[in-house]
Design an enzyme around this catalytic site. Structure first.
Site, PDB file in Angstrom:
ATOM      1  CG  PHE A  30      -5.790  -0.366 -19.029  1.00  0.00           C
ATOM      2  CD1 PHE A  30      -6.517  -1.524 -18.773  1.00  0.00           C
ATOM      3  CD2 PHE A  30      -4.430  -0.366 -18.772  1.00  0.00           C
ATOM      4  CE1 PHE A  30      -5.900  -2.658 -18.270  1.00  0.00           C
ATOM      5  CE2 PHE A  30      -3.791  -1.494 -18.268  1.00  0.00           C
ATOM      6  CZ  PHE A  30      -4.536  -2.651 -18.021  1.00  0.00           C
ATOM      7  CB  VAL A  31      -5.880   3.026 -14.101  1.00  0.00           C
ATOM      8  CG1 VAL A  31      -6.688   4.215 -14.583  1.00  0.00           C
ATOM      9  CG2 VAL A  31      -6.790   2.026 -13.376  1.00  0.00           C
TER      10      VAL A  31
ATOM     11  CG  ASP B  74     -13.476  -3.084 -16.510  1.00  0.00           C
ATOM     12  OD1 ASP B  74     -14.154  -2.115 -16.899  1.00  0.00           O
ATOM     13  OD2 ASP B  74     -12.717  -3.714 -17.266  1.00  0.00           O
TER      14      ASP B  74
ATOM     15  CG  ASP C  78      -7.600  -5.035  -9.193  1.00  0.00           C
ATOM     16  OD1 ASP C  78      -8.733  -5.532  -9.385  1.00  0.00           O
ATOM     17  OD2 ASP C  78      -6.633  -5.247  -9.954  1.00  0.00           O
TER      18      ASP C  78
ATOM     19  CE  LYS D 201       0.473 -13.315 -10.104  1.00  0.00           C
ATOM     20  NZ  LYS D 201       1.333 -13.303 -11.305  1.00  0.00           N
ATOM     21  N   GLY D 202      -4.265  -8.562  -8.196  1.00  0.00           N
ATOM     22  CA  GLY D 202      -4.575  -7.128  -8.247  1.00  0.00           C
ATOM     23  C   GLY D 202      -4.867  -6.458  -6.919  1.00  0.00           C
TER      24      GLY D 202
ATOM     25  CE  LYS E 264     -11.098   0.617 -15.850  1.00  0.00           C
ATOM     26  NZ  LYS E 264     -10.583  -0.141 -16.982  1.00  0.00           N
TER      27      LYS E 264
ATOM     28  NE  ARG F 204       0.190  -7.996 -10.740  1.00  0.00           N
ATOM     29  CZ  ARG F 204      -1.034  -8.199 -11.209  1.00  0.00           C
ATOM     30  NH1 ARG F 204      -2.024  -7.435 -10.808  1.00  0.00           N
ATOM     31  NH2 ARG F 204      -1.275  -9.147 -12.086  1.00  0.00           N
TER      32      ARG F 204
HETATM   33  P1  IMP Z   1     -14.197  -7.208 -14.281  1.00  0.00           P
HETATM   34  O1  IMP Z   1     -14.427  -8.670 -14.077  1.00  0.00           O
HETATM   35  O2  IMP Z   1     -14.335  -6.791 -15.714  1.00  0.00           O
HETATM   36  O3  IMP Z   1     -14.974  -6.309 -13.338  1.00  0.00           O
HETATM   37  O4  IMP Z   1     -12.670  -6.937 -14.090  1.00  0.00           O
HETATM   38  C1  IMP Z   1     -12.025  -7.012 -12.937  1.00  0.00           C
HETATM   39  C2  IMP Z   1     -10.554  -7.320 -13.192  1.00  0.00           C
HETATM   40  O5  IMP Z   1     -10.097  -6.817 -14.446  1.00  0.00           O
HETATM   41  C3  IMP Z   1      -9.766  -6.626 -12.146  1.00  0.00           C
HETATM   42  O6  IMP Z   1      -9.583  -7.460 -11.022  1.00  0.00           O
HETATM   43  C4  IMP Z   1      -8.469  -6.305 -12.858  1.00  0.00           C
HETATM   44  O7  IMP Z   1      -7.559  -7.367 -12.697  1.00  0.00           O
HETATM   45  C5  IMP Z   1      -8.830  -6.197 -14.309  1.00  0.00           C
HETATM   46  N1  IMP Z   1      -8.930  -4.785 -14.760  1.00  0.00           N
HETATM   47  C6  IMP Z   1     -10.059  -4.123 -15.112  1.00  0.00           C
HETATM   48  N2  IMP Z   1      -9.785  -2.858 -15.455  1.00  0.00           N
HETATM   49  C7  IMP Z   1      -8.459  -2.698 -15.311  1.00  0.00           C
HETATM   50  C8  IMP Z   1      -7.563  -1.566 -15.498  1.00  0.00           C
HETATM   51  O8  IMP Z   1      -7.937  -0.442 -15.866  1.00  0.00           O
HETATM   52  N3  IMP Z   1      -6.249  -1.808 -15.254  1.00  0.00           N
HETATM   53  C9  IMP Z   1      -5.772  -3.026 -14.836  1.00  0.00           C
HETATM   54  N4  IMP Z   1      -6.575  -4.087 -14.636  1.00  0.00           N
HETATM   55  C10 IMP Z   1      -7.909  -3.923 -14.878  1.00  0.00           C
HETATM   56 MG    MG Z   2      -5.356  -7.867 -13.511  1.00  0.00          MG
END
Ligand code: IMP
Ligand code: MG
Length: 178
Positions: free
Chosen positions: A151-152, A102, A99, A42-43, A130, A164
């Site tokens: 974390f945001v 990370d 969104d 949903k992000g 990030k 959200r």
């Molecule tokens: P990745 O697969 O680790 O790159 O993470 C991506 C997903 O992790 C994003 O689509 C978010 O849903 C979640 N995420 C990563 N960092 C944050 C944060 O700081 N706040 C909220 N959700 C996050």
């Molecule tokens: Mg999320």
């Protein structure tokens, strides 16, 4: 809700201006024709709604559920595709929206899946990236803002399903994170 926020990181007006520029870049870069946009739920919902209305071309919009975070503030490492239906992308140019970048696992896994499904090209756009070493080597083609590794929430990003709808990106007070 605002009482739970320690600090505003990126305010609404700044996000809006940045989205104007990103939409222009996207419009300029993609070949003529209908583009398929995939919104990761949903992000990326809020980001996508605001960005895509600024792109002046015919778009086909699809959504995809991806589960990589399971509630807390740390990534678990596994990426699931819980939907029964996967968007039809064979022979298409795809713009994938998330969104935040990370660990990189989500964009890596989804991009791979789209290519497996026959997409001609996959480009990615994220509101936030990030500044950190990623578990998967992946870079987004369009990045709204580079942020520190913290974390945001807000503008689509959640903490345990909440915040959200905050109209800006901010950092939670330690007292509300458990
Ligand atoms: P990745 O697969 O680790 O790159 O993470 C991506 C997903 O992790 C994003 O689509 C978010 O849903 C979640 N995420 C990563 N960092 C944050 C944060 O700081 N706040 C909220 N959700 C996050
Ligand atoms: Mg999320």
């Amino acid at each position: 809700m605002r009482n739970d926020i320690e600090r505003v990181l990126i305010d609404e007006a700044v996000i809006g201006k940045r989205l104007d520029a990103m939409a222009q870049d996207i419009e300029r870069d993609f070949p003529r024709g209908t583009l398929v946009v995939i919104i990761l739920l949903k992000g990326a919902l809020v980001f996508a709604a605001d960005l895509l209305r600024r792109v002046p071309r015919v778009l086909e919009i699809e959504t995809l559920n991806v589960a990589s975070y399971h509630g807390g503030t740390e990534s678990t490492g596994k990426v699931d595709f819980p939907d029964r239906h996967f968007p039809e992308v064979k022979g298409r140019h795809v713009l994938l929206l998330d969104d935040i970048l990370d660990t990189g696992r989500t964009l890596h896994a989804v991009t791979q899946r789209l290519i497996d499904e026959g997409a001609v090209a996959v480009h990615t756009a994220v509101l936030l990236a990030k500044d950190k070493i990623r578990a998967e080597e992946v870079a987004a083609d369009y990045v709204g803002f580079q942020i520190d590794d913290e974390f945001v929430v807000g503008y689509g990003l959640d903490y345990q399903g909440l915040y959200r709808n905050l109209p800006y990106v901010g950092v939670l007070k330690p007292s509300v994170v458990h």
